[in-house]
Design a protein around this motif. Structure first.
Motif, PDB file in Angstrom:
ATOM      1  N   PRO A  36       0.713  -1.150   0.084  1.00 25.65           N
ATOM      2  CA  PRO A  36      -0.089  -0.152  -0.016  1.00 25.65           C
ATOM      3  C   PRO A  36       0.745   1.388   0.024  1.00 25.65           C
ATOM      4  CG  PRO A  36      -0.871  -1.685   1.619  1.00 25.65           C
ATOM      5  CD  PRO A  36       0.650  -2.004   1.192  1.00 25.65           C
ATOM      6  N   LEU A  37       0.520   2.156  -1.123  1.00 27.61           N
ATOM      7  CA  LEU A  37       1.727   3.066  -1.182  1.00 27.61           C
ATOM      8  C   LEU A  37       1.760   4.257   0.005  1.00 27.61           C
ATOM      9  CD1 LEU A  37       1.487   3.858  -4.944  1.00 27.61           C
ATOM     10  CD2 LEU A  37       2.895   2.204  -3.654  1.00 27.61           C
ATOM     11  N   GLU A  38       0.998   4.446   0.966  1.00 29.90           N
ATOM     12  CA  GLU A  38       1.169   5.087   2.148  1.00 29.90           C
ATOM     13  C   GLU A  38       2.117   4.525   2.790  1.00 29.90           C
ATOM     14  OE1 GLU A  38      -1.264   3.490   1.369  1.00 29.90           O
ATOM     15  OE2 GLU A  38      -2.494   2.467   3.108  1.00 29.90           O
ATOM     16  N   VAL A  39       2.902   3.403   2.775  1.00 23.76           N
ATOM     17  CA  VAL A  39       3.894   2.648   3.314  1.00 23.76           C
ATOM     18  C   VAL A  39       5.123   3.050   2.949  1.00 23.76           C
ATOM     19  CG1 VAL A  39       4.733   0.456   4.362  1.00 23.76           C
ATOM     20  CG2 VAL A  39       2.154   0.920   4.097  1.00 23.76           C
TER      21      VAL A  39
ATOM     22  N   ASP B  57      -6.241   4.577   4.028  1.00 23.70           N
ATOM     23  CA  ASP B  57      -4.909   4.352   4.200  1.00 23.70           C
ATOM     24  C   ASP B  57      -4.692   3.616   5.519  1.00 23.70           C
ATOM     25  OD1 ASP B  57      -4.328   5.728   1.682  1.00 23.70           O
ATOM     26  OD2 ASP B  57      -3.429   7.544   2.769  1.00 23.70           O
ATOM     27  N   ILE B  58      -3.581   3.149   5.569  1.00 21.76           N
ATOM     28  CA  ILE B  58      -3.109   2.396   6.686  1.00 21.76           C
ATOM     29  C   ILE B  58      -2.516   3.423   7.506  1.00 21.76           C
ATOM     30  CG2 ILE B  58      -1.471   0.839   7.768  1.00 21.76           C
ATOM     31  CD1 ILE B  58      -1.866  -0.956   5.177  1.00 21.76           C
ATOM     32  N   PRO B  59      -3.139   4.034   8.837  1.00 22.49           N
ATOM     33  CA  PRO B  59      -2.342   5.083   9.617  1.00 22.49           C
ATOM     34  C   PRO B  59      -1.138   4.541  10.283  1.00 22.49           C
ATOM     35  CG  PRO B  59      -4.662   4.337  10.573  1.00 22.49           C
ATOM     36  CD  PRO B  59      -4.262   3.448   9.206  1.00 22.49           C
ATOM     37  N   LEU B  60      -0.053   5.108  10.143  1.00 20.48           N
ATOM     38  CA  LEU B  60       1.100   4.596  10.978  1.00 20.48           C
ATOM     39  C   LEU B  60       1.058   5.472  12.179  1.00 20.48           C
ATOM     40  CD1 LEU B  60       3.542   4.396   7.981  1.00 20.48           C
ATOM     41  CD2 LEU B  60       2.495   2.774   9.031  1.00 20.48           C
ATOM     42  N   GLY B 151     -11.599   4.782  14.596  1.00 18.77           N
ATOM     43  CA  GLY B 151     -10.207   4.221  14.010  1.00 18.77           C
ATOM     44  C   GLY B 151      -9.474   5.654  13.806  1.00 18.77           C
ATOM     45  N   ALA B 152      -8.297   5.652  13.368  1.00 16.92           N
ATOM     46  CA  ALA B 152      -7.514   6.798  13.007  1.00 16.92           C
ATOM     47  C   ALA B 152      -7.487   6.803  11.680  1.00 16.92           C
ATOM     48  CB  ALA B 152      -6.160   6.416  13.498  1.00 16.92           C
ATOM     49  N   ASP B 153      -8.113   5.742  10.921  1.00 17.63           N
ATOM     50  CA  ASP B 153      -8.154   5.857   9.264  1.00 17.63           C
ATOM     51  C   ASP B 153      -9.316   6.653   8.725  1.00 17.63           C
ATOM     52  OD1 ASP B 153      -9.527   3.936  10.766  1.00 17.63           O
ATOM     53  OD2 ASP B 153      -9.835   2.657   8.885  1.00 17.63           O
ATOM     54  N   HIS B 154      -8.970   7.369   7.804  1.00 19.95           N
ATOM     55  CA  HIS B 154      -9.693   8.549   7.462  1.00 19.95           C
ATOM     56  C   HIS B 154      -9.842   8.613   5.843  1.00 19.95           C
ATOM     57  CE1 HIS B 154     -11.560  12.672   7.646  1.00 19.95           C
ATOM     58  NE2 HIS B 154     -11.218  12.843   6.562  1.00 19.95           N
ATOM     59  N   PRO B 190       1.009  -5.538  13.816  1.00 13.81           N
ATOM     60  CA  PRO B 190       1.622  -5.025  12.909  1.00 13.81           C
ATOM     61  C   PRO B 190       0.604  -3.782  12.282  1.00 13.81           C
ATOM     62  CG  PRO B 190       0.956  -7.231  12.246  1.00 13.81           C
ATOM     63  CD  PRO B 190       0.310  -6.971  13.552  1.00 13.81           C
ATOM     64  N   PRO B 191       1.304  -3.064  11.539  1.00 16.09           N
ATOM     65  CA  PRO B 191       0.461  -1.805  11.299  1.00 16.09           C
ATOM     66  C   PRO B 191      -0.858  -2.209  10.441  1.00 16.09           C
ATOM     67  CG  PRO B 191       3.002  -1.426  10.560  1.00 16.09           C
ATOM     68  CD  PRO B 191       2.735  -2.745  11.189  1.00 16.09           C
ATOM     69  N   GLN B 192      -0.870  -2.965   9.619  1.00 12.04           N
ATOM     70  CA  GLN B 192      -2.009  -3.317   8.846  1.00 12.04           C
ATOM     71  C   GLN B 192      -3.294  -3.924   9.524  1.00 12.04           C
ATOM     72  OE1 GLN B 192       0.893  -4.837   8.510  1.00 12.04           O
ATOM     73  NE2 GLN B 192       0.689  -6.907   7.673  1.00 12.04           N
ATOM     74  N   HIS B 193      -2.858  -4.397  10.725  1.00  9.91           N
ATOM     75  CA  HIS B 193      -3.865  -5.106  11.398  1.00  9.91           C
ATOM     76  C   HIS B 193      -4.137  -4.254  12.719  1.00  9.91           C
ATOM     77  CE1 HIS B 193      -4.050  -8.879   9.462  1.00  9.91           C
ATOM     78  NE2 HIS B 193      -2.866  -8.906   9.194  1.00  9.91           N
ATOM     79  N   GLY B 194      -3.906  -2.895  12.638  1.00 13.77           N
ATOM     80  CA  GLY B 194      -4.443  -1.876  13.657  1.00 13.77           C
ATOM     81  C   GLY B 194      -3.739  -1.528  14.809  1.00 13.77           C
ATOM     82  N   ALA B 195      -2.384  -1.441  14.541  1.00 14.34           N
ATOM     83  CA  ALA B 195      -1.425  -0.969  15.708  1.00 14.34           C
ATOM     84  C   ALA B 195      -1.890   0.424  15.958  1.00 14.34           C
ATOM     85  CB  ALA B 195       0.072  -1.057  15.235  1.00 14.34           C
TER      86      ALA B 195
END
Lengths: 368, 368
Positions: A36-39, B57-60, B151-154, B190-195
């Motif tokens: 995913p490109l945000e990474v 997006d996956i939020p970091l 969640g933090a995902d927008h 991991p990031p993609q599973h909701g950290a």
């Protein structure tokens, strides 16, 4: 023995329509996955975010019974266990891997295969053991030409049943860059990245980095296996023998700014100053220049590229300022490396859409 | 302010052709990924093999500055840090998660969204803290109806800009099964599973397990947000309010036997005795029966299902013997649970292809 006929394993073909992805392509796309490109925000890509392309099934290899055979044109064939690997000199590198088919789904007409857009990439810290130490222990005989790496993954492809195999030339190995990895980002390889052992060939497209290694075979002649002689070639028509796919062409990617729409993935950005960022890499030579266009390629300006680090084949971060004005636009980026290679703005079509590095396009809605 | 119009964020729609996946669908399929079905061999699915569906997006998220706010219809609003979570009572479970849209790409006409075939599933050991302990500390006031997890995902979806939000009823939470996870398979998320923190609602489809949690809000009225009121509904037409998607319908999957063709993924199996295996699960009640057909649904026989373990919402392994005779066939499997729910052989169509659990079909070539 029933033949594996073309209804099961069809020959290479082109898609009928640019906008109609086939169910065969979808089957590959739901298994394999891009980054995913945000990474692009992360220096090092974790498993599950790093791209994965697996030709057949992921083999679940038992490290307790696994061995690596080293044979062929050598003085002393070897059979190494996981414990034997621990006695060998260590090697490691941070390396950007990219699939040779990245960008395939943006070419026209589109070859039917894994339908990547721009995301078949990732950067990991690989570590393991030196390949030259293993070959020295086996004693490569004079006249060696190619070294074949065989994985535990087995399947059929375009009618050819095979274990996945790729060869590198002795000259390439003598550069001293390729090594064998037992870990990724500091922990043992996950199943999908080749546990317990994979080849890493820094600077080369992903097909060279053979996963689930079971055998290394030295040949006194050129290897003519499917993945070298047929699959990973740049060809203009089906009968063209083509030229081999080798090192990664330069590419830059933009970390898409703002936030996405769920369905179209179009980005929404608020007007005003925006810092664009992303990564750039090349397997041929250091990145020398990254240019960004915020008007779909009409005008370009130089991005700032971070200095080269200690790993020559890891991507480098770039940044650029953008004063975003309300309306629709398309962001583009292109990289140039020190060998003079640069990214084309349009596709450079070939029959299997290999090494097609034409510049990314990111549609954006800027709202006032 | 520029509107986010339908060219950026289109309304729900159906595909024109069953065999033509759109570029919008492909963009989702190259980001999100299913579980390669050979990984049904593993009890617990590692990151990168476990399915992932991310709306935006996956939020970091930086755990050092992250907080979880607890507010709304409570006596004492809370702001908890990662360190605060360590002081709360622990909770954990091994849970099979499945996307509510699993099977969507096999329905006709196909809703345009993430185009899953059969693979949007995985089973992980989630651990973290008790949800009821947090709500007790905040002091839920009388008259509470729903609890909203943010969640933090927008992003934007069908024209509605939003942070991802889902509500559970107070009655559902009072069952005591839902909890908050900080780790997956023994390591931090991991990031993609909701950290650093996600909700886990054992037995429910994936949309309920909100990732990257930032806020828990208690309401004294029913939640009418997009993901509860519009997106995850079983509807027959666009104006139908529909019924909510909740618990996972029973499903069994076959670990595809033999080896695959790269492109078609058709399986090649050698004639003779074959042990078929796979997994079965249900969010409603324990699996009671798994039936296998080796002649595309003409005849069926019972598989052997492993006994239930300590985790009621984790899949169970099944096995069946097959005397494979040369030729082409299609394997199918269907599960029935103790509530009497079973898998249909044909799709049960609904406007968004939610909870469509029609039985898997695995085309096989048996060679003599």
């Amino acid at each position: 023995m029933t033949d594996i006929d073309s209804s099961v394993s069809p020959p290479a073909a082109l898609a009928e329509r640019d906008d109609a992805i086939t169910i065969d392509e979808l089957r590959l796309a739901t298994r394999n996955h891009g980054m995913p490109l945000e990474v692009l925000d992360l220096d090092v890509t974790p498993p599950g975010l790093h791209y994965v392309l697996v030709h057949y099934d992921i083999p679940l290899v038992d490290p307790a019974t696994w061995t690596l055979e080293v044979d062929g044109h050598v003085d002393t064939p070897l059979s190494l266990t996981a414990a034997d690997l621990d006695t060998l000199p260590a090697a490691s590198a941070r390396v950007t891997l990219e699939c040779a088919g990245n960008g395939r789904a943006r070419t026209s007409p589109r070859p039917l295969s894994q339908p990547w857009l721009d995301e078949a990439v990732g950067t990991a810290s690989w570590s393991g053991v030196r390949l030259d130490a293993i070959l020295e222990r086996a004693g490569v005989l004079p006249g060696a030409v190619d070294v074949v790496f065989t994985g535990a993954d087995h399947g059929v492809e375009r009618g050819v049943e095979q274990d996945y195999q790729r060869a590198l030339s002795v000259e390439e190995i003598d550069r001293g860059e390729a090594f064998l990895a037992t870990s990724m980002n500091g922990v043992p390889l996950p199943p999908q990245h080749g546990a317990p052992l994979r080849l890493v060939v820094p600077g080369w497209y992903g097909m060279a980095h053979v996963k689930w290694l079971t055998r290394i075979t030295v040949l006194d002649h050129a290897f003519d296996g499917f993945q070298n002689a047929t699959a990973y070639r740049i060809k203009t028509d089906p009968d063209d023998p083509g030229v081999p796919v080798t090192r990664i062409e330069p590419r830059a990617l933009i970390r898409p700014p703002g936030f996405p729409d769920f369905q179209t993935r179009t980005r929404v950005v608020d007007a005003g100053p925006v810092t664009l960022s992303g990564r750039a890499w090349s397997g041929h030579a250091p990145i020398e220049r990254v240019e960004v266009s915020t008007d779909d390629g009409t005008t370009w300006s130089d991005a700032e590229v971070e200095p080269a680090g200690t790993d020559p084949y890891a991507w480098r971060r770039w940044t650029a300022r953008w004063d975003a004005e309300p309306g629709r636009t398309v962001l583009r980026v292109r990289a140039t490396d020190a060998s003079g290679r640069s990214q084309p703005l349009e596709q450079q079509w070939n029959r299997q859409a290999m090494a097609n590095s034409h510049a990314q396009a990111v549609p954006v809605l800027v709202r006032g």
